[in-house]
Design an enzyme around this catalytic site. Structure first.
Site, PDB file in Angstrom:
ATOM      1  N   LYS A   1       0.841  -1.196   0.000  1.00  0.00           N
ATOM      2  CA  LYS A   1       0.000   0.000   0.000  1.00  0.00           C
ATOM      3  C   LYS A   1       0.874   1.243   0.000  1.00  0.00           C
ATOM      4  O   LYS A   1       2.012   1.207   0.487  1.00  0.00           O
ATOM      5  CB  LYS A   1      -0.857   0.028   1.283  1.00  0.00           C
ATOM      6  CG  LYS A   1      -1.996  -0.950   1.305  1.00  0.00           C
ATOM      7  CD  LYS A   1      -2.816  -0.799   2.584  1.00  0.00           C
ATOM      8  CE  LYS A   1      -3.950  -1.802   2.644  1.00  0.00           C
ATOM      9  NZ  LYS A   1      -4.993  -1.593   1.642  1.00  0.00           N
TER      10      LYS A   1
ATOM     11  N   ARG B   1     -10.363 -11.572   1.926  1.00  0.00           N
ATOM     12  CA  ARG B   1     -11.206 -12.638   1.361  1.00  0.00           C
ATOM     13  C   ARG B   1     -10.496 -13.990   1.417  1.00  0.00           C
ATOM     14  O   ARG B   1     -11.144 -15.030   1.528  1.00  0.00           O
ATOM     15  CB  ARG B   1     -11.636 -12.256  -0.066  1.00  0.00           C
ATOM     16  CG  ARG B   1     -10.494 -12.107  -1.030  1.00  0.00           C
ATOM     17  CD  ARG B   1     -10.857 -11.298  -2.266  1.00  0.00           C
ATOM     18  NE  ARG B   1     -10.948  -9.855  -1.998  1.00  0.00           N
ATOM     19  CZ  ARG B   1     -11.239  -8.941  -2.914  1.00  0.00           C
ATOM     20  NH1 ARG B   1     -11.492  -9.308  -4.168  1.00  0.00           N
ATOM     21  NH2 ARG B   1     -11.284  -7.655  -2.592  1.00  0.00           N
TER      22      ARG B   1
HETATM   23  N1  BES Z   1      -8.082  -3.759   4.437  1.00  0.00           N
HETATM   24  C1  BES Z   1      -8.298  -3.330   3.104  1.00  0.00           C
HETATM   25  C2  BES Z   1      -9.605  -2.565   2.917  1.00  0.00           C
HETATM   26  C3  BES Z   1      -9.738  -1.280   3.672  1.00  0.00           C
HETATM   27  C4  BES Z   1      -9.461  -0.071   3.049  1.00  0.00           C
HETATM   28  C5  BES Z   1     -10.194  -1.274   4.963  1.00  0.00           C
HETATM   29  C6  BES Z   1      -9.608   1.111   3.756  1.00  0.00           C
HETATM   30  C7  BES Z   1     -10.347  -0.093   5.661  1.00  0.00           C
HETATM   31  C8  BES Z   1     -10.059   1.106   5.057  1.00  0.00           C
HETATM   32  C9  BES Z   1      -8.309  -4.530   2.165  1.00  0.00           C
HETATM   33  O1  BES Z   1      -7.529  -5.603   2.549  1.00  0.00           O
HETATM   34  C10 BES Z   1      -7.775  -4.056   0.865  1.00  0.00           C
HETATM   35  O2  BES Z   1      -6.638  -3.705   0.810  1.00  0.00           O
HETATM   36  N2  BES Z   1      -8.607  -4.070  -0.136  1.00  0.00           N
HETATM   37  C11 BES Z   1      -8.216  -3.639  -1.432  1.00  0.00           C
HETATM   38  C12 BES Z   1      -8.743  -4.634  -2.429  1.00  0.00           C
HETATM   39  C13 BES Z   1      -8.211  -4.449  -3.819  1.00  0.00           C
HETATM   40  C14 BES Z   1      -6.750  -4.785  -3.860  1.00  0.00           C
HETATM   41  C15 BES Z   1      -8.988  -5.338  -4.741  1.00  0.00           C
HETATM   42  C16 BES Z   1      -8.822  -2.276  -1.665  1.00  0.00           C
HETATM   43  O3  BES Z   1      -9.942  -2.023  -1.244  1.00  0.00           O
HETATM   44  O4  BES Z   1      -8.134  -1.446  -2.263  1.00  0.00           O
HETATM   45 MN    MN Z   2      -5.532  -5.393   1.893  1.00  0.00          MN
END
Ligand code: BES
Ligand code: MN
Ligand code: ZN
Length: 488
Positions: free
Chosen positions: A265, A339
């Site tokens: 990230k 997931r």
């Molecule tokens: N933990 C994150 C989602 C999240 C984002 C929670 C902001 C709380 C606040 C999750 O694991 C994630 O990174 N999701 C990605 C999925 C994508 C790579 C398909 C996302 O939402 O960007």
């Molecule tokens: Mn994630």
């Protein structure tokens, strides 16, 4: 562990009002009629409350609003707080009013006068829920919190009504503490230890260690934690307060920190990913509540605890893993890890417990925040009756939730060239494709709800019943739903 204030309820004692040294709150409805307690305080204060009620300022106050009258003449109290609250207010307004009191109650003891017997416990619950603060890592000694007592008509009745609410506050505080805790403190091991400690309340708690998960074939869950020094775990919490029927299952995503893994990230805001175990936090809080109030229901809570870190051992984009179900998954993006964790925990829960229904909670997608902001969790379900029960409970508890669609039409977005499925669907419909992914791991005939709580688990601004930070969203609704559906 942060403990909520436990309000007490006693009979009306007018003489005690004059001499009380903390703060005194009086509830007055829209009609401006003073109750017994307010009349007493008003006469000591030479009519100050009556003047407030007759003023323009009073007309502008909304249900649940407060006004503070400082250092009143004729009383020992440091302030008298007037809470605009009807005897027949909604539960929501009574809680909001309580939350308002929590913000102005000061450091000493608070007595609350003229709340109706029907709503006093709700006001007390609002105070307890809002008077939360996470002080675990502040070196300065926390200000002591005073006690809260109500003067009511039938103290025993009100005390009885308040008892289960106190259990909900305890559960919600447990959830908030877990969710606020930084990841260097709340490792997977520490999280599991805090859950094992719930045994004291009569819960059965088991920790499945990584070698056991390996044996069970949880290649999907395990691939997420490979880059971390903290071992992956699944914790199973059972509350058997019902008969011999199969349990209802709650499943939580417990990513103690989500760096994104090799699909790292960006730095900005990454610290917020300490809350990526929020789903597991809610499941833990609900289990604590059920135990504390001795719920007459069978509920099993399962949480998948992992840390998503980059390292030489971490899962790479393009890797293929095999889930406990047997489906192979191509990991396109290691940041779509939640997931992967839930798939195996959900499968295990169904294989082992044959639950009558299943709800998973997860801070799963940023996309749900784009869609719904911080007011509503995303709700997905394969069962209209179960989801109807959930919405009824969430409505009664004023926790925002909004249904989004599931449909096989989205499945093609998850087709993989080399495996059975891939873990991301592309740019569009991100929350839905995540839910479609999960649905592959729901067995035929299992009523299921997926709650994407990424936007509501932890927020930057205060909410009705919580200061900024972890909210505990979901503890109230799930406890209510379990009570209404299984204990009715
Ligand atoms: N933990 C994150 C989602 C999240 C984002 C929670 C902001 C709380 C606040 C999750 O694991 C994630 O990174 N999701 C990605 C999925 C994508 C790579 C398909 C996302 O939402 O960007
Ligand atoms: Mn994630
Ligand atoms: Zn995540």
């Amino acid at each position: 562990m942060t403990n909520p204030i436990a309000p007490t309820f006693a009979a009306v004692d007018l003489d005690a009002i004059d001499a009380h040294e903390g703060r005194v709150a009086v509830c007055i409805g829209a009609d401006g009629k003073l109750g017994r307690g307010a009349r007493r305080a008003n006469s000591r204060m030479k009519g100050a409350i009556a003047r407030l009620v007759e003023s323009d300022a009073w007309a502008k106050l909304k249900e649940g609003d407060t006004r503070v009258l400082g250092y009143p003449v004729g009383m020992a109290a440091e302030a008298v707080i007037v809470l605009r609250l009807d005897k027949k207010s909604s539960i929501e307004d009574a809680r909001k009013g309580g939350a308002g009191l929590a913000k102005v109650m000061g450091k000493g003891d608070l007595i609350v006068l003229d709340a109706s017997d029907q709503r006093a416990a709700d006001v007390g619950f609002g105070i307890a829920m809002r008077a939360y603060s996470f002080g675990a890592h502040k070196t300065a000694e926390a200000d002591p919190v005073g006690g809260v007592s109500f003067m009511v008509g039938e103290p025993e009745d009100v005390t009885e009504r308040a008892a289960p609410m106190q259990a909900v506050a305890q559960g919600a505080f447990f959830t908030r503490d877990l969710t606020n805790e930084p990841a260097n403190v709340l490792t997977t091991t520490e999280f599991a230890e805090r859950l094992v400690a719930l045994k004291e309340l009569g819960l059965e708690v088991e920790v499945l260690e990584d070698d056991q998960l390996e044996e069970l074939g949880m290649g999907s869950l395990l691939c997420v934690g490979l880059g971390s020094a903290s071992p992956s775990k699944v914790v199973v919490m059972q509350w058997n307060g019902g008969g011999d029927e199969a349990p209802f299952a709650l499943i939580g995503k417990g990513v103690v920190f989500d760096t994104g893994g090799i699909s790292l990230k960006p730095a900005g805001g990454m610290e917020d990913m300490t809350m990526d175990m929020g789903g597991a936090g809610v499941v833990s809080g609900v289990m604590k509540t059920l135990a504390m109030r001795g719920a007459k229901a069978n509920v099993v809570g399962l949480v998948g605890l992992v840390e998503n870190m980059p390292s030489d051992r971490a899962t790479r984009p393009g890797d293929v893993v095999t889930s406990m179900k047997g489906d192979t998954i191509e990991v396109i993006n290691t940041d779509a890890e939640g997931r992967l964790v839930l798939a195996d925990v959900m499968w295990y829960a169904q294989e082992r417990f044959k639950p009558t229904g299943m709800i998973d909670l997860a801070t799963l997608t940023g996309a749900v925040i784009v869609g719904l902001g911080h007011e509503n969790a995303g709700v997905f379900s394969n069962d209209d009756s179960l989801v109807g029960q959930f919405f009824k409970a969430a409505g009664n508890e004023s926790e925002g939730a909004w249904r989004l669609p599931l449909s096989p039409a989205y499945d093609k977005l998850l087709n993989s060239r080399i495996a059975d499925i891939k873990n991301v669907g592309g740019r569009t419909a991100g929350s839905i494709t995540a839910a479609q992914f999960l649905q592959r791991f729901v067995q035929d005939g299992t009523p299921w709800i997926h709650l994407d709580i990424a936007g509501v688990a932890s927020v930057k601004a205060e909410t009705a019943l919580a200061p900024a930070g972890a909210t505990g969203w979901g503890v109230m609704s799930l406890d209510r739903m379990i009570r209404d559906v299984f204990e009715g």
